[in-house]
Write a protein that holds these residues in place. Structure first.
Motif, PDB file in Angstrom:
ATOM      1  N   THR A  74       0.815  -1.221   0.000  1.00  0.00           N
ATOM      2  CA  THR A  74       0.000   0.000   0.000  1.00  0.00           C
ATOM      3  C   THR A  74       0.847   1.270   0.000  1.00  0.00           C
ATOM      4  OG1 THR A  74      -0.090   0.030   2.425  1.00  0.00           O
ATOM      5  CG2 THR A  74      -1.811  -1.221   1.269  1.00  0.00           C
ATOM      6  N   SER A  75       2.176   1.123  -0.009  1.00  0.00           N
ATOM      7  CA  SER A  75       3.108   2.260   0.065  1.00  0.00           C
ATOM      8  C   SER A  75       2.816   3.123   1.296  1.00  0.00           C
ATOM      9  CB  SER A  75       3.030   3.109  -1.209  1.00  0.00           C
ATOM     10  OG  SER A  75       3.477   2.377  -2.323  1.00  0.00           O
ATOM     11  N   ARG A  76       2.582   2.463   2.423  1.00  0.00           N
ATOM     12  CA  ARG A  76       2.290   3.160   3.669  1.00  0.00           C
ATOM     13  C   ARG A  76       3.435   2.927   4.647  1.00  0.00           C
ATOM     14  NH1 ARG A  76      -2.106   1.118   8.133  1.00  0.00           N
ATOM     15  NH2 ARG A  76      -1.662   2.704   9.724  1.00  0.00           N
ATOM     16  N   LYS A  77       3.831   3.996   5.333  1.00  0.00           N
ATOM     17  CA  LYS A  77       4.897   3.892   6.309  1.00  0.00           C
ATOM     18  C   LYS A  77       4.501   4.641   7.582  1.00  0.00           C
ATOM     19  CE  LYS A  77       9.921   4.488   6.828  1.00  0.00           C
ATOM     20  NZ  LYS A  77      11.171   4.943   6.142  1.00  0.00           N
ATOM     21  N   THR A  78       4.651   3.980   8.708  1.00  0.00           N
ATOM     22  CA  THR A  78       4.285   4.546  10.008  1.00  0.00           C
ATOM     23  C   THR A  78       5.431   4.337  10.974  1.00  0.00           C
ATOM     24  OG1 THR A  78       1.993   3.902   9.585  1.00  0.00           O
ATOM     25  CG2 THR A  78       2.550   4.565  11.834  1.00  0.00           C
ATOM     26  N   ILE A  79       5.696   5.334  11.797  1.00  0.00           N
ATOM     27  CA  ILE A  79       6.682   5.154  12.855  1.00  0.00           C
ATOM     28  C   ILE A  79       6.042   5.502  14.192  1.00  0.00           C
ATOM     29  CG2 ILE A  79       8.689   5.560  11.381  1.00  0.00           C
ATOM     30  CD1 ILE A  79       8.906   8.337  12.540  1.00  0.00           C
ATOM     31  N   TRP A  80       6.491   4.803  15.216  1.00  0.00           N
ATOM     32  CA  TRP A  80       6.080   5.084  16.594  1.00  0.00           C
ATOM     33  C   TRP A  80       7.337   5.394  17.397  1.00  0.00           C
ATOM     34  CZ3 TRP A  80       3.922   1.267  13.633  1.00  0.00           C
ATOM     35  CH2 TRP A  80       2.514   1.220  13.545  1.00  0.00           C
ATOM     36  N   VAL A  81       7.304   6.471  18.138  1.00  0.00           N
ATOM     37  CA  VAL A  81       8.394   6.810  19.040  1.00  0.00           C
ATOM     38  C   VAL A  81       7.789   7.107  20.402  1.00  0.00           C
ATOM     39  CG1 VAL A  81       9.999   7.693  17.293  1.00  0.00           C
ATOM     40  CG2 VAL A  81       8.309   9.236  18.319  1.00  0.00           C
ATOM     41  N   GLN A  82       8.559   6.865  21.440  1.00  0.00           N
ATOM     42  CA  GLN A  82       8.058   7.153  22.777  1.00  0.00           C
ATOM     43  C   GLN A  82       8.027   8.661  23.011  1.00  0.00           C
ATOM     44  OE1 GLN A  82      10.686   4.685  25.200  1.00  0.00           O
ATOM     45  NE2 GLN A  82       9.057   3.175  25.417  1.00  0.00           N
ATOM     46  N   VAL A  83       6.958   9.130  23.618  1.00  0.00           N
ATOM     47  CA  VAL A  83       6.792  10.560  23.876  1.00  0.00           C
ATOM     48  C   VAL A  83       7.905  11.040  24.810  1.00  0.00           C
ATOM     49  CG1 VAL A  83       5.272  12.315  24.868  1.00  0.00           C
ATOM     50  CG2 VAL A  83       4.302  10.412  23.553  1.00  0.00           C
ATOM     51  N   GLY A  84       8.570  12.119  24.401  1.00  0.00           N
ATOM     52  CA  GLY A  84       9.654  12.678  25.198  1.00  0.00           C
ATOM     53  C   GLY A  84      10.985  11.993  25.014  1.00  0.00           C
ATOM     54  N   SER A  85      11.060  11.026  24.096  1.00  0.00           N
ATOM     55  CA  SER A  85      12.296  10.262  23.894  1.00  0.00           C
ATOM     56  C   SER A  85      13.273  11.013  23.011  1.00  0.00           C
ATOM     57  CB  SER A  85      11.977   8.908  23.253  1.00  0.00           C
ATOM     58  OG  SER A  85      11.469   9.098  21.937  1.00  0.00           O
ATOM     59  N   ASP A  86      14.520  10.536  22.999  1.00  0.00           N
ATOM     60  CA  ASP A  86      15.528  11.114  22.115  1.00  0.00           C
ATOM     61  C   ASP A  86      15.126  10.929  20.653  1.00  0.00           C
ATOM     62  OD1 ASP A  86      17.088  11.887  24.245  1.00  0.00           O
ATOM     63  OD2 ASP A  86      18.371  10.101  24.181  1.00  0.00           O
ATOM     64  N   ALA A  87      14.501   9.792  20.327  1.00  0.00           N
ATOM     65  CA  ALA A  87      14.077   9.557  18.948  1.00  0.00           C
ATOM     66  C   ALA A  87      13.052  10.597  18.505  1.00  0.00           C
ATOM     67  CB  ALA A  87      13.494   8.151  18.812  1.00  0.00           C
ATOM     68  N   GLU A  88      12.117  10.922  19.383  1.00  0.00           N
ATOM     69  CA  GLU A  88      11.114  11.934  19.054  1.00  0.00           C
ATOM     70  C   GLU A  88      11.773  13.293  18.811  1.00  0.00           C
ATOM     71  OE1 GLU A  88       6.876  13.057  21.018  1.00  0.00           O
ATOM     72  OE2 GLU A  88       8.655  13.617  22.200  1.00  0.00           O
ATOM     73  N   LYS A  89      12.739  13.640  19.674  1.00  0.00           N
ATOM     74  CA  LYS A  89      13.408  14.939  19.549  1.00  0.00           C
ATOM     75  C   LYS A  89      14.335  14.974  18.343  1.00  0.00           C
ATOM     76  CE  LYS A  89      13.215  15.516  24.565  1.00  0.00           C
ATOM     77  NZ  LYS A  89      13.991  15.530  25.833  1.00  0.00           N
TER      78      LYS A  89
END
Length: 272
Positions: free
Chosen positions: A236-251
């Motif tokens: 479906t050419s769909r891409k989703t990411i989840w990061v923890q709120v307040g994490s280094d990945a989010e920032k």
């Protein structure tokens, strides 16, 4: 009590479609100031505290608990264990918790075209669990308390009544007799010309031998604590990411103002 991550149900459903639930496991070791990457193929052993039922296993795991921790097994004599920060030769009851940043990758091929499918990439910290989580050493007690915080109980409450020794033995029992026996093979990677060292290669361990001391002294259970999850659906050419709120990945990825928040996770649709 931990809440269940919003990506877990979809990931688990996709893994269940695999005839053999394997994933690629990436680590990096440091030696002499040089970083060396390693990629291995491991078998997904379920989410910790949710050991899949096995009619051949005489030891059942805990029931009524859940977690988001991805479980796999390893031999403490292997290079993988050392790559994760392990120390060979430490008594099992006092083995320190070891941790490292890792990435796991699941490929779920489409039934009609295996070249097209779904990919899950999971970054996080990997913990090799001590064999004896009832020991009084500070590091072991900290690991046990950390695990309790990661568990959720279907009937409510925390994981303080979780039987860690039972879970450890049930994971060992869930392996095939041949794979159990591999934990009492000679030292992995040692030249065969050195002999077997008195061990018994290619000697299976039956369901009535789950207390076999040599194998259990080498057997370890490890868990990955996901901190960033990425899902790519090539159909479906769909891409989703989840990061923890307040994490280094989010920032670091500048995602603070995008997507939606579900519990402690931020979900963001991105361009593939």
């Amino acid at each position: 009590m931990a809440s269940i991550a919003p990506w877990k149900q979809a990931l688990n459903a996709h893994i269940q479609t695999l005839a053999c639930p394997t994933f690629s496991f990436a680590t990096a070791s440091q030696a002499g100031g040089i970083s060396t990457p390693h990629v291995r193929t491991l078998v997904f052993r379920g989410f910790y505290a949710e050991l899949p039922a096995n009619k051949y296993n005489p030891v059942s795991g805990n029931t009524g608990f859940k977690s988001d921790l991805i479980a796999f097994t390893t031999d403490k004599r292997m290079e993988k264990f050392r790559d994760l920060g392990g120390v060979e030769g430490v008594a099992s009851s006092s083995l320190p918790t070891v941790t490292n940043n890792v990435e796991a990758c699941f490929w779920i091929p489409a039934g009609e075209n295996p070249m097209i499918g779904k990919q899950w990439r999971i970054r996080g910290r990997c913990f090799v669990l001590p064999r004896d989580l009832e020991a009084e050493e500070n590091g072991v007690k900290e690991t046990k308390n950390w695990l309790i915080r990661k568990l959720s109980k279907e009937s409510g409450g925390d994981g303080s009544d979780f039987d860690f020794a039972r879970e450890y033995k049930a994971h060992f029992g869930n392996l095939s007799p041949v794979l159990r026996g591999s934990f009492r093979n000679p030292f992995p990677g040692a030249p065969k010309e050195l002999g077997s060292g008195g061990l018994t290669p290619k000697s299976p361990i039956g369901d009535d031998q789950l207390d076999e001391g040599v194998a259990l002294s080498h057997f370890r259970l490890a868990v990955i604590e996901p901190t960033r999850v990425e899902y790519l659906d090539l159909e479906t050419s769909r891409k989703t990411i989840w990061v923890q709120v307040g994490s280094d990945a989010e920032k670091n990825e500048k995602l603070e103002n995008f997507g939606k928040v579900d519990g402690s996770w931020r979900e963001v649709e991105v361009w593939p």
